[in-house]
Design an enzyme around this catalytic site. Structure first.
Site, mmCIF file in Angstrom:
data_model
loop_
_atom_site.group_PDB
_atom_site.id
_atom_site.type_symbol
_atom_site.label_atom_id
_atom_site.label_comp_id
_atom_site.label_asym_id
_atom_site.label_seq_id
_atom_site.Cartn_x
_atom_site.Cartn_y
_atom_site.Cartn_z
ATOM 1 N N ASP A 91 1.203 -1.501 0.117
ATOM 2 C CA ASP A 91 0.179 0.073 0.054
ATOM 3 C C ASP A 91 1.184 1.080 -0.509
ATOM 4 O OD1 ASP A 91 0.975 -0.072 2.717
ATOM 5 O OD2 ASP A 91 -0.560 0.523 3.353
ATOM 6 N N ASP A 143 -3.309 4.914 2.562
ATOM 7 C CA ASP A 143 -3.938 5.142 4.052
ATOM 8 C C ASP A 143 -3.620 6.710 4.466
ATOM 9 O OD1 ASP A 143 -4.648 3.135 4.811
ATOM 10 O OD2 ASP A 143 -2.958 2.060 5.690
ATOM 11 N N ASP A 200 1.676 4.793 2.218
ATOM 12 C CA ASP A 200 1.274 5.314 3.430
ATOM 13 C C ASP A 200 1.437 7.025 3.440
ATOM 14 O OD1 ASP A 200 0.478 2.353 4.900
ATOM 15 O OD2 ASP A 200 2.730 2.464 4.923
HETATM 16 P P1 DGT Z 1 3.970 -2.421 2.790
HETATM 17 O O1 DGT Z 1 3.333 -4.441 2.856
HETATM 18 O O2 DGT Z 1 5.226 -2.597 2.062
HETATM 19 O O3 DGT Z 1 3.000 -1.511 2.981
HETATM 20 O O4 DGT Z 1 4.860 -2.181 4.127
HETATM 21 P P2 DGT Z 1 4.411 -1.319 5.477
HETATM 22 O O5 DGT Z 1 6.351 -1.568 5.963
HETATM 23 O O6 DGT Z 1 4.414 0.237 4.623
HETATM 24 O O7 DGT Z 1 3.541 -2.112 6.446
HETATM 25 P P3 DGT Z 1 2.294 -0.952 5.988
HETATM 26 O O8 DGT Z 1 1.751 -0.101 5.188
HETATM 27 O O9 DGT Z 1 1.752 -2.551 6.712
HETATM 28 O O10 DGT Z 1 2.477 -0.049 7.631
HETATM 29 C C1 DGT Z 1 3.159 0.633 8.000
HETATM 30 C C2 DGT Z 1 3.488 0.982 9.511
HETATM 31 O O11 DGT Z 1 2.650 1.513 9.682
HETATM 32 C C3 DGT Z 1 4.047 -0.706 9.952
HETATM 33 O O12 DGT Z 1 5.747 -0.663 10.353
HETATM 34 C C4 DGT Z 1 3.308 -0.454 11.053
HETATM 35 C C5 DGT Z 1 2.480 1.716 11.628
HETATM 36 N N1 DGT Z 1 1.065 1.373 11.174
HETATM 37 C C6 DGT Z 1 0.697 0.136 9.913
HETATM 38 N N2 DGT Z 1 -0.943 0.118 10.684
HETATM 39 C C7 DGT Z 1 -1.020 0.889 12.209
HETATM 40 C C8 DGT Z 1 -2.356 1.810 13.242
HETATM 41 O O13 DGT Z 1 -3.019 1.053 13.078
HETATM 42 N N3 DGT Z 1 -1.524 1.732 14.113
HETATM 43 C C9 DGT Z 1 -0.001 2.425 14.278
HETATM 44 N N4 DGT Z 1 0.130 3.066 15.250
HETATM 45 N N5 DGT Z 1 0.653 2.260 13.498
HETATM 46 C C10 DGT Z 1 0.320 1.324 12.299
HETATM 47 MG MG MG Z 2 2.689 0.531 2.936
#
Ligand code: DGT
Ligand code: MG
Length: 388
Positions: free
Chosen positions: A204, A312, A206
């Site tokens: 996704d 997000d 962010d």
């Molecule tokens: P990806 O799978 O390539 O999108 O990898 P990321 O590391 O971008 O993972 P993602 O998008 O699920 O989440 C980004 C970061 O945001 C993750 O390391 C933790 C944080 N995060 C995600 N959801 C929540 C939430 O509901 N609350 C808080 N505090 N942090 C969150």
């Molecule tokens: Mg992400």
């Protein structure tokens, strides 16, 4: 005098937030295997087991060398007996029977496919599997009751399971910047998550949004969502309100996991990216994307002029922005380890909103991530080395 040693004398600190973990490392063949077991433990809602495998994998990611023999693991922290057994088998036989049988198992594959649907969590996926569902189209075929998010998840399944590229993330950044600046000029927009850590692809995109003038960010999200919707950029959105200040337990007990910012889970409609990612701005409400209906799921055809992307959006007050940036940059394990370090080693409580010092009984302010690391007595780790 130091005695000479023939094994690499490399020490690894035990908390992931104390070490530098680059995106590319030397032990992918081992970490991928351990992460299959971690994922499987998550599917079984066994958090302790899952975290143990993730910590083991994370230690291997931080090594400046490829592990060739068990001796290379001497003195490393966090490697439990089970992880060591798996590693040993892979080093000796080329693969681990437990990992391979997990990977092949009908349950693991079904859980992976079903949780791959946006809006479907481990609980619903497990219930589905017990009822005989194996893949997303089974959700439709068997007439499961789906909420709005899940309906969108099924509808855009193929697109949402295709990695989002850096180029696509930058194209979406341009749209979000245009939208935010139309509704609240002067806002600050940060690309967080995996792309901030230097990842080339993600599941996704962010964003964290704030404004230097504390308070003016209130009410920003609905205006932003309206703008995006009117321009035809949103295929789906669900906004949750900021519940930080009004929550009963109050900021004295920062929530450990989910934060309470105003947040929008959305699915963007992104026009084809050209090399310079500018073509996207022409998308608007153009509906020319060809779709084809398969088992009630709308699938995008190859060559369609747009794709669906999970985005997000999070809005933070300026005073919490450093904490929010740190909290939303990840990786998930890095975040988890930061909170564990704060609690166990410092008697502090860290969230994406604030840092509370229990000994001093006060909040510690910070205007940058660097200041937060300093409060925590940690060496600053830049985003690209938080890939634990
Ligand atoms: P990806 O799978 O390539 O999108 O990898 P990321 O590391 O971008 O993972 P993602 O998008 O699920 O989440 C980004 C970061 O945001 C993750 O390391 C933790 C944080 N995060 C995600 N959801 C929540 C939430 O509901 N609350 C808080 N505090 N942090 C969150
Ligand atoms: Mg992400």
């Amino acid at each position: 005098l130091k005695s000479s040693e023939d094994t690499p004398s490399f020490t690894v600190k035990s908390y992931a937030c104390q070490r530098r973990t680059p995106l590319k490392h030397h032990n992918t063949f081992l970490t991928e295997a351990l992460e299959i077991l971690a994922e499987n433990a998550e599917f079984g809602e066994n958090e302790g087991r899952s975290v143990a495998f993730r910590r083991s994998a994370s230690v291997l990611k931080a090594l400046p060398y490829a592990v060739r023999q068990m001796d290379d693991l001497k003195n490393l922290p966090c490697l439990g007996e089970h992880s060591q057994r798996v590693i040993k088998e892979i080093l000796e036989d080329g693969s681990s029977r437990e990992v391979e049988s997990t990977r092949q198992s009908a349950q693991f594959q079904a859980m992976k496919a079903l949780t791959g649907v946006f809006g479907v969590g481990v609980r619903s996926a497990d219930r589905g599997f017990r009822e005989g569902l194996l893949c997303p189209s089974d959700l439709i075929r068997t007439g499961q009751k789906l909420n709005k998010a899940q309906q969108a998840g099924v509808q855009y399944y193929d697109d949402l399971n295709r990695p989002v590229t850096k180029q696509e993330a930058l194209a979406i950044s341009q749209i979000v910047e245009r939208a935010v600046n139309s509704v609240l000029p002067g806002s600050i927009i940060t690309l967080t998550g995996g792309f901030r850590r230097g990842k080339e692809v993600g599941h996704d995109v962010d964003f964290l949004i704030t404004h230097e003038e504390e308070g003016v960010e209130e009410g920003l999200m609905p205006k932003l969502v309206n703008w995006l919707d009117e321009q035809g950029f949103l295929l789906y959105q669900k906004t949750t309100r900021n519940s930080y200040l009004e929550s009963k337990d109050g900021p004295a007990r920062p929530p450990n996991n989910m934060d309470r910012f105003e947040r929008c889970f959305s699915i963007f409609k992104l026009g084809q990216c050209s090399e310079d990612s500018s073509a996207v701005l022409e998308t608007g409400s153009d509906d020319s994307g060809t779709t084809d209906n398969v088992n009630g799921t709308t699938r995008q055809q190859p060559g369609s002029s747009w794709r669906a992307v999970r985005v997000d959006l999070v809005v933070s007050p300026f005073s919490q922005f450093a904490f929010a940036t740190l909290g939303w940059t990840g990786s998930k394990l890095f975040e988890r380890e930061l909170r564990r370090w704060a609690g166990q080693e410092k008697g502090m409580s860290l969230s994406s909103h604030a840092l509370y010092d229990s000994k001093q009984q006060r909040y510690l302010r910070a205007n940058s991530e660097e200041e937060i690391f300093a409060h925590l007595g940690l060496e600053f780790i830049p985003p690209c080395e938080r890939n634990s």
